[in-house]
Write a protein that holds these residues in place. Sequence first.
Motif, PDB file in Angstrom:
ATOM      1  N   ASP A   2       0.827  -1.209   0.000  1.00  0.00           N
ATOM      2  CA  ASP A   2       0.000   0.000   0.000  1.00  0.00           C
ATOM      3  C   ASP A   2       0.862   1.262   0.000  1.00  0.00           C
ATOM      4  O   ASP A   2       0.561   2.238  -0.686  1.00  0.00           O
ATOM      5  N   HIS A   3       1.926   1.214   0.788  1.00  0.00           N
ATOM      6  CA  HIS A   3       2.760   2.399   0.977  1.00  0.00           C
ATOM      7  C   HIS A   3       4.211   2.052   0.658  1.00  0.00           C
ATOM      8  O   HIS A   3       4.819   1.208   1.312  1.00  0.00           O
ATOM      9  N   ILE A  62      -0.389   1.304  -6.205  1.00  0.00           N
ATOM     10  CA  ILE A  62       0.183   1.679  -4.912  1.00  0.00           C
ATOM     11  C   ILE A  62      -0.586   2.890  -4.394  1.00  0.00           C
ATOM     12  O   ILE A  62      -0.869   3.821  -5.142  1.00  0.00           O
ATOM     13  N   LYS A  63      -0.939   2.878  -3.126  1.00  0.00           N
ATOM     14  CA  LYS A  63      -1.791   3.937  -2.585  1.00  0.00           C
ATOM     15  C   LYS A  63      -1.016   5.166  -2.116  1.00  0.00           C
ATOM     16  O   LYS A  63      -1.513   6.292  -2.192  1.00  0.00           O
ATOM     17  N   GLU A  65      -4.133  12.050 -13.633  1.00  0.00           N
ATOM     18  CA  GLU A  65      -3.968  10.690 -13.128  1.00  0.00           C
ATOM     19  C   GLU A  65      -4.546  10.516 -11.720  1.00  0.00           C
ATOM     20  O   GLU A  65      -4.333   9.500 -11.071  1.00  0.00           O
ATOM     21  N   ASN A  66      -5.255  11.531 -11.226  1.00  0.00           N
ATOM     22  CA  ASN A  66      -5.952  11.446  -9.943  1.00  0.00           C
ATOM     23  C   ASN A  66      -4.998  11.307  -8.762  1.00  0.00           C
ATOM     24  O   ASN A  66      -5.306  10.665  -7.755  1.00  0.00           O
ATOM     25  N   ASP A  93      -8.490  11.248  -5.251  1.00  0.00           N
ATOM     26  CA  ASP A  93      -8.530  10.137  -4.289  1.00  0.00           C
ATOM     27  C   ASP A  93      -7.743   8.926  -4.777  1.00  0.00           C
ATOM     28  O   ASP A  93      -7.998   7.800  -4.362  1.00  0.00           O
ATOM     29  N   GLY A  94      -6.764   9.175  -5.657  1.00  0.00           N
ATOM     30  CA  GLY A  94      -5.902   8.091  -6.119  1.00  0.00           C
ATOM     31  C   GLY A  94      -4.617   8.036  -5.308  1.00  0.00           C
ATOM     32  O   GLY A  94      -4.618   8.251  -4.094  1.00  0.00           O
ATOM     33  N   LEU A  95      -3.523   7.791  -5.990  1.00  0.00           N
ATOM     34  CA  LEU A  95      -2.211   7.722  -5.344  1.00  0.00           C
ATOM     35  C   LEU A  95      -1.900   9.002  -4.583  1.00  0.00           C
ATOM     36  O   LEU A  95      -2.094  10.105  -5.098  1.00  0.00           O
TER      37      LEU A  95
END
Length: 264
Positions: free
Chosen positions: A31-32, A74-75, A115-116, A147-149
């Motif tokens: 995630d990170h 990947i967040k 790309e958000n 609210d993406g990456l």
Amino acid sequence: MFNKMKLWKTSKDQDGQDDRISQILAHPIPDHVAIIMDGNGRWAKKRTLPRIAGHHEGMKTVKKVTKAANKLGIKILTLYAFSTENWKRPKTEVDYLMKLPEQFLNSFLPELIEENVKVSTMGDMDQLPVSTRRAVDHAKEKTKNNDGLILNFALNYGSRSEIIDAIKHLATDVKKGIISEEDIDNECFSTYLMTKSLKDPDLLIRTSGEVRLSNFMLWQLAYTELYFMDVLWPDFSEEHLFEAVESFQKRSRRYGGLLGEEIQ
């Protein structure tokens, strides 16, 4: 003929990368991901170029890696851009480094919005030049609803300073009766850190062959998987990110415990 061959090769390479991405996505993704971007100066020295040329090339790498991280889902991507110790470098180099966020964000912001991607920062921003803060604040404002990456830049950041400041604020809150000593645990302390709204990194990558943390997220990296590479940051590519994530996917994360079959 040459152009046709080049086009065919490019198409084939893209197909191969797409297949690799599909294989990576079939397994858990960190995630990170945090990256210590090291080696800009050495990259320039190898080419008898001034150090600032390495930093400029490294900025291009940030763009490539951000897009690659987004492809993988990947967040959070945290990049160690400027440490509290970097002020000790020559003034000309520091002055150039302070201009990089403005150059990067002004040129890359439309793509980040498209790309958000949401821009975030951690570190003592008050010491940065006004123009640097203005560029960062503008990017954060323009991407705040994305609210993406989360693209999180560590700017003028040092982990020891962060921890000491957290202790001071925690002690003040105890003195004021906002919390009691009995309330203090790992989770409580984490809320006083600059990363309070982010989960701890799952994977840390450091480039350039150096094997140390350099005062970076010392509390948050307690159970993070570490991956060190001999590649200098300007040479770091999408493929290197994929390699690091694939290594992460092969590891068993125990968090101080045992594997399932070992537990009695």
